[in-house]
Design a protein around this motif. Structure first.
Motif, short mmCIF file in Angstrom:
data_model
loop_
_atom_site.label_atom_id
_atom_site.label_comp_id
_atom_site.label_asym_id
_atom_site.label_seq_id
_atom_site.Cartn_x
_atom_site.Cartn_y
_atom_site.Cartn_z
N ILE A 83 -3.64 4.59 -1.23
CA ILE A 83 -4.64 5.05 -0.27
C ILE A 83 -4.50 6.56 -0.14
O ILE A 83 -3.45 7.07 0.27
N ALA A 114 -8.01 3.69 -3.16
CA ALA A 114 -9.03 3.74 -2.11
C ALA A 114 -9.02 5.14 -1.52
O ALA A 114 -7.96 5.65 -1.14
N HIS A 143 0.04 -2.28 -4.82
CA HIS A 143 -1.25 -2.86 -5.19
C HIS A 143 -2.38 -1.84 -5.04
O HIS A 143 -3.32 -1.83 -5.81
N TRP A 144 -2.25 -1.01 -3.98
CA TRP A 144 -3.26 0.02 -3.71
C TRP A 144 -2.57 1.34 -3.38
O TRP A 144 -1.55 1.36 -2.69
N THR A 150 -5.85 -8.29 -3.31
CA THR A 150 -4.90 -7.77 -4.28
C THR A 150 -5.57 -7.62 -5.62
O THR A 150 -6.11 -8.60 -6.16
N PRO A 151 -5.59 -6.41 -6.19
CA PRO A 151 -6.25 -6.21 -7.48
C PRO A 151 -5.62 -7.05 -8.57
O PRO A 151 -4.44 -7.35 -8.55
N LEU A 190 -10.18 -3.42 2.86
CA LEU A 190 -9.07 -3.67 1.94
C LEU A 190 -8.75 -5.17 1.86
O LEU A 190 -8.51 -5.70 0.78
N SER A 202 -5.01 0.50 -8.36
CA SER A 202 -6.27 0.72 -7.65
C SER A 202 -6.11 1.78 -6.57
O SER A 202 -5.07 1.89 -5.91
N LEU A 257 0.84 -1.20 0.00
CA LEU A 257 0.00 0.00 0.00
C LEU A 257 0.87 1.24 0.00
O LEU A 257 1.82 1.33 0.79
N ASP A 315 -11.45 3.38 -6.77
CA ASP A 315 -12.03 2.04 -6.87
C ASP A 315 -12.79 1.65 -5.60
O ASP A 315 -13.74 0.87 -5.66
N ASN A 353 -11.30 -6.91 -0.28
CA ASN A 353 -11.14 -6.65 -1.71
C ASN A 353 -9.86 -7.23 -2.27
O ASN A 353 -9.74 -7.40 -3.48
#
Length: 369
Positions: A100, A123, A97-98, A368-369, A363, A121, A3, A150, A366
């Motif tokens: 934030i 958040a 991966h994300w 790992t995208p 998180l 992705s 993240l 997302d 949801n």
């Protein structure tokens, strides 16, 4: 799951702190690292004044940022562009991966744009808030961020409704509560121990706490002069604690108003987060144009006047202790507060200090995208 947690300006720090602490608690519960989250803190450097930035990292026990983009100040376009260029380099170097993002500052929108174009992705913590005033730069940042994110992690029911009305699919919207209150709850004991009113020479419950920094209030001589006149008038009946924001300080000097004052009007340097909490809890009246103070005063049920024509946090008005005011109405509204009860409203739903834990769970769900 890697993240990137983005913090750009003072309000962001109170939002990333409880999230980082919740991640640390989650990772301690993981067996052999299975299901652990790997956060990298990215500080864009949008706020660079030590009292507006670095002191907050110390007070809130936030680790030294893994990355500091050091963009500094500038016009909205230059600042946003600088964040985008430097954040893109970080994403290419160490792809997460994300991403934030929190709140509604330029860094929030800039990093969201970069991530969306790179297929990473996003958040958004504190999604869905709307002032419905596009003259506010923050409103543009909110709209763009929420259109691209997302996961939209909202603090209140009105935020859910705003997003649904804008066509955001319901499965993307998760009401998790107000993460600012997580930070408040975690710091409350230390804030009270600082006894800020006593140190500043005022009696708890017998002073006004004032913060002002928005361009509409401080960048116009007539507005700033009218505000000062109201503060001088108020200070004859009630001491006024007025930490002067750097932007406001520059305006006071530029307009030749820096010497306007009265014995009961205490213009002081910006205060740290814990002192601000203590001052908010113990004030008889809060006067502000800050979003965060609207929420914090609502939690304490301290009467608050917000010097703005609108608020992206309407729950602080409908359920809390907040009231919108204007230069024309300010004197009368101050008097109405002083004639009214010392505590108002109620604490809204999910303002319970556990929002960060709920975000972690969303998180993980949801993945790992």
């Amino acid at each position: 799951m890697k993240l990137f947690v983005v913090a750009g300006a003072r309000p962001n720090f109170m939002k990333v702190a409880p999230f980082l602490h919740a991640i640390a608690r989650h990772n301690q519960r993981c067996v052999a690292g299975n299901g652990a989250l790997e956060p990298l803190l990215v500080h864009t450097g949008q706020h660079y004044d030590i009292m507006m930035s670095e002191v907050f990292f110390r007070e809130l026990n936030i680790p030294t940022p893994d990355v500091n983009l050091e963009v500094g100040s500038g016009t909205h376009a230059r600042q946003t562009a600088a964040v985008m260029v430097r954040f893109e380099e970080v994403c290419h170097r160490d792809r997460p991966h994300w991403v934030i993002v929190v709140g509604d500052v330029n860094s929030t929108m800039a990093c969201t744009l970069v991530a969306a174009k790179l297929g990473i992705s996003v958040a958004h913590v504190e999604a869905g808030l709307r002032s419905f005033d596009r003259t506010m730069p923050e409103e543009i940042n909110r709209l763009v961020t929420d259109a691209l994110a997302d996961l939209l992690l909202t603090p209140s029911a009105d935020a859910d409704e705003n997003l649904a009305r804008e066509g955001v699919p319901r499965e993307k919207i998760h009401r998790v509560g107000n993460i600012m209150i997580d930070c408040l709850v975690a710091n409350l004991a230390r804030a009270r121990a600082r006894r800020a009113p006593v140190r500043l020479g005022v009696e708890p419950g017998r002073y006004a706490y004032v913060t002002l920094h928005r361009p509409s209030n401080v960048d116009c001589r007539e507005s700033l002069e009218a505000i000062l006149e109201n503060l001088v008038r108020l200070s004859r009946d009630l001491p006024v604690i007025f930490p002067v924001h750097p932007r406001t300080h520059k305006a006071l000097e530029a307009f030749g108003l820096d010497h306007v004052g009265a014995p009961g009007l205490h213009k002081i340097a910006p205060v740290g987060y814990q002192d601000s909490l203590c001052l908010t809890e113990n004030a008889r009246l809060v006067l502000t144009d800050s979003g965060g103070l609207q929420e914090e005063s609502t939690y304490f049920r301290t009467p608050c006047l917000t010097l703005r024509p609108n608020t992206e946090r309407p729950v602080t008005v409908t359920e809390g202790s907040n009231r919108l005011t204007s230069l024309e109405a300010l004197a009368g509204d101050i008097q109405a507060v002083l004639n009214g009860p010392e505590r108002l409203g109620r604490v809204p739903d999910l303002w319970d200090g556990r929002t960060a834990e709920r975000i972690v769970q969303v998180l993980l769900k949801n993945g790992t995208p």
